[in-house]
Scaffold this motif. Structure first.
Motif, mmCIF file in Angstrom:
data_model
loop_
_atom_site.group_PDB
_atom_site.id
_atom_site.type_symbol
_atom_site.label_atom_id
_atom_site.label_comp_id
_atom_site.label_asym_id
_atom_site.label_seq_id
_atom_site.Cartn_x
_atom_site.Cartn_y
_atom_site.Cartn_z
ATOM 1 N N SER A 195 0.829 -1.207 0.000
ATOM 2 C CA SER A 195 0.000 0.000 0.000
ATOM 3 C C SER A 195 0.862 1.255 0.000
ATOM 4 O O SER A 195 1.705 1.439 0.869
ATOM 5 N N LEU A 196 0.650 2.093 -1.005
ATOM 6 C CA LEU A 196 1.492 3.292 -1.128
ATOM 7 C C LEU A 196 0.678 4.572 -1.258
ATOM 8 O O LEU A 196 1.193 5.598 -1.652
ATOM 9 N N SER A 197 -0.622 4.512 -0.927
ATOM 10 C CA SER A 197 -1.364 5.762 -1.001
ATOM 11 C C SER A 197 -0.952 6.644 0.173
ATOM 12 O O SER A 197 -0.411 6.165 1.165
ATOM 13 N N ALA A 198 -1.209 7.944 0.032
ATOM 14 C CA ALA A 198 -0.739 8.906 1.027
ATOM 15 C C ALA A 198 -1.226 8.526 2.419
ATOM 16 O O ALA A 198 -2.397 8.228 2.604
ATOM 17 N N GLY A 199 -0.319 8.512 3.379
ATOM 18 C CA GLY A 199 -0.676 8.176 4.755
ATOM 19 C C GLY A 199 -0.761 6.682 5.005
ATOM 20 O O GLY A 199 -0.964 6.247 6.125
ATOM 21 N N ASN A 254 5.888 -9.857 -6.614
ATOM 22 C CA ASN A 254 5.090 -11.032 -6.304
ATOM 23 C C ASN A 254 3.804 -10.637 -5.601
ATOM 24 O O ASN A 254 3.281 -11.359 -4.774
ATOM 25 N N SER A 255 3.326 -9.453 -5.967
ATOM 26 C CA SER A 255 2.190 -8.900 -5.256
ATOM 27 C C SER A 255 0.877 -9.292 -5.926
ATOM 28 O O SER A 255 0.844 -9.685 -7.093
ATOM 29 N N ILE A 256 -0.187 -9.153 -5.197
ATOM 30 C CA ILE A 256 -1.527 -9.390 -5.729
ATOM 31 C C ILE A 256 -1.934 -8.249 -6.658
ATOM 32 O O ILE A 256 -2.767 -8.406 -7.534
ATOM 33 N N THR A 257 -1.309 -7.075 -6.458
ATOM 34 C CA THR A 257 -1.718 -5.886 -7.198
ATOM 35 C C THR A 257 -0.624 -5.436 -8.161
ATOM 36 O O THR A 257 0.564 -5.470 -7.817
ATOM 37 N N ASP A 258 -1.043 -5.011 -9.330
ATOM 38 C CA ASP A 258 -0.110 -4.464 -10.302
ATOM 39 C C ASP A 258 0.595 -3.229 -9.727
ATOM 40 O O ASP A 258 -0.016 -2.431 -9.032
ATOM 41 N N LYS A 259 1.883 -3.079 -10.057
ATOM 42 C CA LYS A 259 2.685 -1.984 -9.499
ATOM 43 C C LYS A 259 2.072 -0.602 -9.705
ATOM 44 O O LYS A 259 2.167 0.275 -8.868
ATOM 45 N N ASN A 260 1.447 -0.419 -10.861
ATOM 46 C CA ASN A 260 0.909 0.894 -11.184
ATOM 47 C C ASN A 260 -0.281 1.289 -10.329
ATOM 48 O O ASN A 260 -0.655 2.445 -10.278
ATOM 49 N N LEU A 261 -0.904 0.317 -9.695
ATOM 50 C CA LEU A 261 -2.140 0.610 -8.968
ATOM 51 C C LEU A 261 -1.914 0.754 -7.469
ATOM 52 O O LEU A 261 -2.856 0.971 -6.714
ATOM 53 N N LEU A 262 -0.638 0.629 -7.035
ATOM 54 C CA LEU A 262 -0.388 0.604 -5.593
ATOM 55 C C LEU A 262 -0.670 1.932 -4.925
ATOM 56 O O LEU A 262 -0.918 1.990 -3.727
ATOM 57 N N GLY A 263 -0.646 3.009 -5.711
ATOM 58 C CA GLY A 263 -0.891 4.329 -5.138
ATOM 59 C C GLY A 263 -2.306 4.506 -4.618
ATOM 60 O O GLY A 263 -2.617 5.503 -3.979
ATOM 61 N N SER A 264 -3.170 3.537 -4.871
ATOM 62 C CA SER A 264 -4.544 3.674 -4.388
ATOM 63 C C SER A 264 -4.866 2.672 -3.297
ATOM 64 O O SER A 264 -6.003 2.574 -2.869
ATOM 65 N N LYS A 265 -3.857 1.914 -2.840
ATOM 66 C CA LYS A 265 -4.138 0.865 -1.856
ATOM 67 C C LYS A 265 -3.803 1.319 -0.439
ATOM 68 O O LYS A 265 -2.855 2.057 -0.217
ATOM 69 N N SER A 266 -4.611 0.845 0.508
ATOM 70 C CA SER A 266 -4.368 1.201 1.903
ATOM 71 C C SER A 266 -3.969 -0.042 2.687
ATOM 72 O O SER A 266 -4.090 -1.165 2.195
ATOM 73 N N THR A 267 -3.502 0.195 3.922
ATOM 74 C CA THR A 267 -3.092 -0.922 4.759
ATOM 75 C C THR A 267 -4.259 -1.868 5.012
ATOM 76 O O THR A 267 -4.084 -3.088 5.006
ATOM 77 N N SER A 268 -5.458 -1.319 5.212
ATOM 78 C CA SER A 268 -6.571 -2.221 5.500
ATOM 79 C C SER A 268 -6.926 -3.062 4.276
ATOM 80 O O SER A 268 -7.377 -4.197 4.424
ATOM 81 N N ASP A 269 -6.676 -2.547 3.058
ATOM 82 C CA ASP A 269 -6.830 -3.398 1.868
ATOM 83 C C ASP A 269 -5.918 -4.613 1.987
ATOM 84 O O ASP A 269 -6.339 -5.749 1.765
ATOM 85 N N SER A 270 -4.646 -4.341 2.345
ATOM 86 C CA SER A 270 -3.681 -5.439 2.431
ATOM 87 C C SER A 270 -4.098 -6.447 3.485
ATOM 88 O O SER A 270 -4.027 -7.652 3.259
ATOM 89 N N MET A 271 -4.527 -5.938 4.637
ATOM 90 C CA MET A 271 -4.870 -6.843 5.720
ATOM 91 C C MET A 271 -6.082 -7.693 5.361
ATOM 92 O O MET A 271 -6.165 -8.859 5.718
ATOM 93 N N SER A 272 -7.038 -7.103 4.628
ATOM 94 C CA SER A 272 -8.191 -7.939 4.294
ATOM 95 C C SER A 272 -7.852 -8.936 3.193
ATOM 96 O O SER A 272 -8.379 -10.043 3.203
#
Lengths: 445, 281
Positions: A195-199, A254-272
């Motif tokens: 997850s690389l979105s702001a905050g 080796n992520s579930i998400t494409d590199k280009n889309l990581l800017g919209s992911k949050s920690t709770s996305d990852s945890m779920s």
């Protein structure tokens, strides 16, 4: 006559205003005002306050700052006449900003309970912050999926369980082979979204960066304690940047998400993603337990949730354990009245040494505390906390301290996070990330 | 009558005046004072002179970058919002069927708060960009146009209402006289309608310029400055400076004062120039 009415009215008006304001002040003054740092524990603290009032007759006001706004909330709350009596410091850097407000706690009972007195924030002879929870992070993995992998007939690796992963090369081999077999394993990726979105980038710009910086600071022979070395480092060489890249690339590729889309992911996305069994691993700490447990449709069994240290390819990393430390220190407001100071200390003493208080701490707050008032068996029950205790007690591992408490500023971390996002998206090169870390450390110090 | 008014004047003005003092004037003056101080909380300020102002511009280029981004954003948004709002107002004063429904629909986005709007648009924009394997943070252009779309969507309805009121006030006799004289539709628009709605234009320009310049919530929710502060507007930069580094509270405050001066200068000069062109009736 009219003039008299006029002046009467004016007097009345001012009276109501001043009384009104003073009234607010009186009603708002609590003997204990606790400004809570952990939003995930807000409800538990309310319960604790209620219980304490029932038992001791002392009202405790609890205010919880929303996620990532503690410094802002504290800044405005502490300037009020009803300032918090108990607040939290996030480490030595936080202490620098609040030192005019911290009471010396060297004579307090709470300090005497500390197992390791060196954990407290000290300045000269005074003790100004007392840690109350020990936390740890590493790579959380779902052992059910790992076992499935190790049962695959066509796997390319030679080890037989996740516990045998002891260095970066093994980890990399296993992870890449798992990615190749992800359909057979029923997962969408090995690692949860970086997850690389702001905050939401603190797991990388703070926690992951801790590891290369720790190894560098540990080589500084002028200081025994790498955190102290960090606090005194005007500049860093960032010698282990390649190791940082190793693990970060492994997460990205080796992520579930494409590199280009990581800017919209949050920690709770990852945890779920982890809780739903879509991925096998996620880097986070034991505080993430509630985020795993509370996801609807959670498919991960408690007994399958395990921790593994973060391996980056540094020589001798077989002996590095989880990153264990704290960024939660209790401080008492120096400017509170004497009664408030006394009541606040009594409240904390009650919370961390009475049986009712301790019950809340271990069962509801799920804290591993650094206090000797807690017996060996008084530990939280969640699997991640148990794993941390297991690693801490295992003589084969040295825990990696949280040297990130010595990182120069919030800005430093934000800038590093920004450059990591740009690197993931391909708009920056790795050299730019390295340059950002070095330059910003220097300019933000 | 005049005498009574004078006598009771303080009583009626007092509550508002006190509220204005407490909530606006006093914080404003304290704010200006604080920009010359080093402080952690507002109650422990130490006077240090102009140092904060120097730091605001020399520490890094963030403030100037944010200024440039804000200016570009404001120019594009103000033109788009006003042209579209005026066009909608023209259409919706033509007595077409369902005029009131359309007016309500266009006005509604204005009733939603900025943070909510920001997150809604983030989901929409990301939903579209995902199809092309991008997200809003992939490129600063996405963030820029995302913000423009968002602010237009939010403000067009409000400006449209103001323009509608203006257009409805154009005297019918002049319009009829023009028609009788055989003036074309474009000529009527540019020579009669637009000059008569100049007061509305003044207000709309003022509102859009200042609101675009001061934009904060939408910016924070939509991109929060990503990637690498390239979509960071001035208000967000001030906020981040204030809270981002210990000891930089004063610098944030200094930036806020500079920001105020810029907004005030732009708004006042705009008011001066457009109100000069208003026709007296």
């Amino acid at each position: 006559m009219k003039k008299r009415i006029l002046s009467l009215l004016l007097v009345l008006l001012t009276l109501t205003l001043t009384l009104g304001l003073a009234g607010c002040g009186k009603n708002g003054k609590y003997p204990v005002y606790f400004l809570n740092f952990k939003p995930e524990s807000a409800a538990v603290y309310e319960e604790i306050a209620k219980e304490y009032e029932k038992e001791k007759g002392v009202t405790v006001k609890v205010v919880t700052a929303a996620a990532n706004t503690y410094e802002q909330t504290l800044k405005s709350e502490i300037a009020k006449s009803n300032a918090p009596t108990i607040f939290q410091l996030n480490g030595p850097i936080g202490y620098q900003s609040w030192k005019d407000y911290c009471l010396d706690l060297s004579d307090s009972k709470l300090y005497s309970y500390l197992n390791d007195k060196s954990l407290a924030i000290t300045d000269g002879d005074g003790v100004y912050g007392i840690p109350y929870v020990v936390e740890g992070y590493g790579i959380i993995y779902n052992n059910a999926i790992m076992e499935k992998y190790f049962a695959l007939p066509n796997r390319k690796t030679t080890i037989n369980s996740a516990a045998e992963i002891k260095n970066f090369n093994t980890l990399k081999a296993v992870v890449e082979d798992m990615t190749a077999n992800k359909d057979k394993l029923g997962i969408e990726g090995v690692f949860a979204s970086t997850s690389l979105s702001a905050g939401e980038d603190w797991r990388w710009q703070t926690h992951l960066l801790n590891i290369p910086i720790y190894h560098e600071l540990n080589e500084n022979i002028d200081y025994d304690d790498p955190t102290v070395a960090g606090l005194n480092a005007k500049e860093i060489a960032f010698r282990y940047s390649e190791n940082y890249k190793n693990i970060f690339d492994l997460y990205l590729n080796n992520s579930i998400t494409d590199k280009n889309l990581l800017g919209s992911k949050s920690t709770s996305d990852s945890m779920s993603e982890f809780a739903l069994g879509k991925v096998a691993m996620v880097q986070n700490g034991n505080w993430g337990w509630s985020q795993i447990a509370n996801v609807n449709g959670n498919t991960v069994k408690n007994s399958d949730i395990k921790f593994m240290p973060i391996y980056t390819g540094v020589a001798g990393e077989e002996y590095d354990g989880l990153c264990v430390g704290t960024e939660n220190y209790l401080a008492i407001n120096k400017n509170a009245t004497d009664e408030q100071k006394k009541a606040s200390l009594e409240f904390l003493d009650w919370l961390f040494s009475s049986s009712t208080g301790k019950n809340f701490v271990t069962k509801k707050l799920d804290f591993i505390t650094p206090f000797n008032t807690f017996a060996e068996n008084e530990l939280p029950e969640d699997p991640l906390a148990r794993e941390i205790v297991r690693y801490m007690q295992d003589g084969n591992f040295t825990t990696v301290p949280w040297v990130f408490t010595s990182f120069p500023s919030e800005n430093f971390k934000t800038e590093v996070g920004n450059s990591l996002l740009e690197y993931a998206q391909g708009s920056k090169k790795w050299e730019d990330v390295v340059k950002t870390v070095k330059d910003k450390w220097k300019s933000e110090r | 009558m005049q005498k009574t008014l004078k006598r009771w004047f303080p009583i009626f003005v007092m509550p508002t005046l006190i509220a204005f003092l407490i909530a606006f004037l006093i914080p404003f003056i304290i704010g200006i004072y604080l920009s010359f101080c080093e402080f952690r909380t507002v109650s422990d300020a130490k006077f240090i002179g102009f140092e904060n102002y120097v730091m605001a511009f020399t520490e890094n280029a963030d403030f100037l970058n944010a200024l440039w981004f804000t200016v570009r954003f404001t120019v594009v948004s103000v033109i788009l919002i006003n042209v579209l709002a005026f066009a909608l107002a023209l259409i919706l004063t033509k007595n077409i069927l369902g005029t009131n429904i359309y007016r309500t629909v266009f006005f509604m986005p204005n009733l939603i708060g900025g943070i909510v709007l920001g997150y809604i648009w983030q989901v929409i924009i990301n939903g579209i960009l995902y199809k092309f394997e991008f997200s809003i943070t992939s490129n600063a252009k996405f963030g820029f146009w995302g913000l423009v779309v968002l602010i237009s969507w939010q403000m067009i309805g409000y400006m449209m209402i103001i323009y509608i009121a203006g257009i409805q006030n154009v005297p019918l006799d002049i319009l009829e006289a023009a028609k009788v004289d055989g003036a074309s539709k474009t000529r009527i628009l540019f020579n009669i309608i637009i000059p008569s709605v100049m007061p509305s234009i003044t207000i709309c320009l003022f509102l859009t310029i200042t609101n675009c310049f001061k934009l904060f919530d939408q910016n924070l929710a939509l991109t929060a400055g990503a990637p690498s502060k390239q979509t960071q507007m001035m208000a967000l930069d001030i906020y981040n400076t204030f809270y981002g580094k210990i000891g930089f509270e004063g610098v944030g405050q200094a930036k806020a004062v500079v920001f105020f001066l810029i907004v005030a200068a732009i708004a006042l000069s705009q008011l001066y120039f457009t109100s000069k062109r208003e026709v007296e009736r």
